[in-house]
Enzyme design. Structure first.
Site, PDB file in Angstrom:
ATOM      1  N   PHE A 171       0.844  -1.197   0.000  1.00 47.45           N
ATOM      2  CA  PHE A 171       0.000   0.000   0.000  1.00 47.45           C
ATOM      3  C   PHE A 171       0.876   1.243   0.000  1.00 47.45           C
ATOM      4  O   PHE A 171       2.047   1.207   0.382  1.00 47.45           O
ATOM      5  CB  PHE A 171      -0.926   0.009   1.219  1.00 47.45           C
ATOM      6  CG  PHE A 171      -0.202   0.033   2.534  1.00 47.45           C
ATOM      7  CD1 PHE A 171       0.090   1.240   3.162  1.00 47.45           C
ATOM      8  CD2 PHE A 171       0.211  -1.145   3.146  1.00 47.45           C
ATOM      9  CE1 PHE A 171       0.773   1.269   4.373  1.00 47.45           C
ATOM     10  CE2 PHE A 171       0.890  -1.131   4.357  1.00 47.45           C
ATOM     11  CZ  PHE A 171       1.174   0.085   4.973  1.00 47.45           C
ATOM     12  N   CYS A 172       0.305   2.349  -0.473  1.00 47.07           N
ATOM     13  CA  CYS A 172       0.968   3.654  -0.430  1.00 47.07           C
ATOM     14  C   CYS A 172      -0.118   4.709  -0.295  1.00 47.07           C
ATOM     15  O   CYS A 172      -1.279   4.382  -0.057  1.00 47.07           O
ATOM     16  CB  CYS A 172       1.845   3.870  -1.670  1.00 47.07           C
ATOM     17  SG  CYS A 172       0.947   3.835  -3.231  1.00 47.07           S
ATOM     18  N   THR A 173       0.218   5.968  -0.459  1.00 45.24           N
ATOM     19  CA  THR A 173      -0.744   7.042  -0.178  1.00 45.24           C
ATOM     20  C   THR A 173      -1.956   6.991  -1.099  1.00 45.24           C
ATOM     21  O   THR A 173      -3.098   6.936  -0.646  1.00 45.24           O
ATOM     22  CB  THR A 173      -0.064   8.412  -0.293  1.00 45.24           C
ATOM     23  OG1 THR A 173       1.094   8.439   0.527  1.00 45.24           O
ATOM     24  CG2 THR A 173      -1.018   9.515   0.135  1.00 45.24           C
TER      25      THR A 173
END
Length: 267
Positions: A171-173
């Site tokens: 996951f990331c922003t």
């Protein structure tokens, strides 16, 4: 009140200078940053709701951007000082030629299904940089301890190789870094890579806090500094000396905004 749009799309683009002029004209009443490269577009723009909605409709009308990914949020104050539309070699810098075509992608997981994926994955990886992970993350997620995204491939080689045949969740922003990270990993022999569709922003927007696995706040690259559940502005600050995001625990009696924080002292 300002409306904020975070957006990206990997798509082959041509005539970048002409597209740059077009986007500058469309977004002239807004602030923020748009990056365009031969591989696509990435950015965050903000303004009064009616002006932002009109600009987004015009951007989406450009044939290459008809299915652009975007996420809206709000800001109580102007989140950017000015508008920048920049030409880049990559819209998210990785320096890995094998992923430039973006033919391989991880399997997208909707926010509603993410908790189940967290339980089923052999390892969960936070694809963001160390200073972002400090403010918040999913419990048990690996922090690559990178300063720049271009360092992520080295982390993959040194820490994730034993998991090549097992399911990995990332996951990331907003999702764009996971697109490239998953492309790189799949190109290098990893079998099953899941990525949170729309990133942390989608999860915080659509997951009730009582059911959330998220801990802390999510760093964002604008004057709001961080967001919490419902994409409400968080409590984090930014040291204007060393540019390090600060939690409430980082602020002690010696803290002076823009002059002295524990990270300024440390480095």
């Amino acid at each position: 009140m300002f409306k904020v749009a975070t957006l990206y799309k990997f798509v082959p683009l041509h005539d970048l200078a002409l597209l740059q002029q077009q986007l500058q004209s469309i977004c002239s009443a807004l602030t923020g940053t748009l990056l365009i490269a031969s591989e696509g577009i990435n950015g965050t723009i903000a303004g009064p709701a009616d002006l932002l909605d009109y600009a987004m409709a015009q951007i989406a009308a450009i044939p290459s951007f008809n299915d652009l990914w975007y996420q809206y949020s709000e800001a109580g104050h102007k989140p950017f000082r000015r508008l920048k539309v920049r030409l880049k070699k990559e819209i998210i810098t990785m320096h890995q030629p094998e992923v430039q075509s973006m033919q391989l992608r991880g399997q997208h997981v909707l926010a509603a299904d993410w908790n189940k994926t967290l339980d089923q994955a052999a390892v969960v990886v936070d694809v963001r940089n160390d200073y972002e992970c400090r403010l918040g993350s999913f419990k048990g997620a690996l922090n690559p301890e990178t300063t720049y995204f271009s360092q992520f491939p080295a982390f993959v080689e040194t820490h994730l190789t034993p998991y090549k045949a097992q399911p990995i969740a990332m996951f990331c922003t907003g999702g764009i870094r996971c697109e490239k990270a998953s492309a790189y990993m799949l190109a290098n022999g990893f079998k099953t890579v899941y990525q949170l569709s729309g990133g942390i922003l989608q999860y915080l927007m659509h997951t009730h806090e009582a059911q959330s696995r998220w801990q802390g706040e999510c760093f964002v690259f604008d004057e709001r500094i961080s967001l919490g559940h419902g994409l409400k502005k968080g409590n984090s600050l930014l040291c204007y000396g060393c540019r390090m995001p600060l939690t409430e625990e980082d602020i002690d009696a010696d803290y002076q905004p823009g002059v002295r924080c524990k990270f300024c002292v440390k480095h």
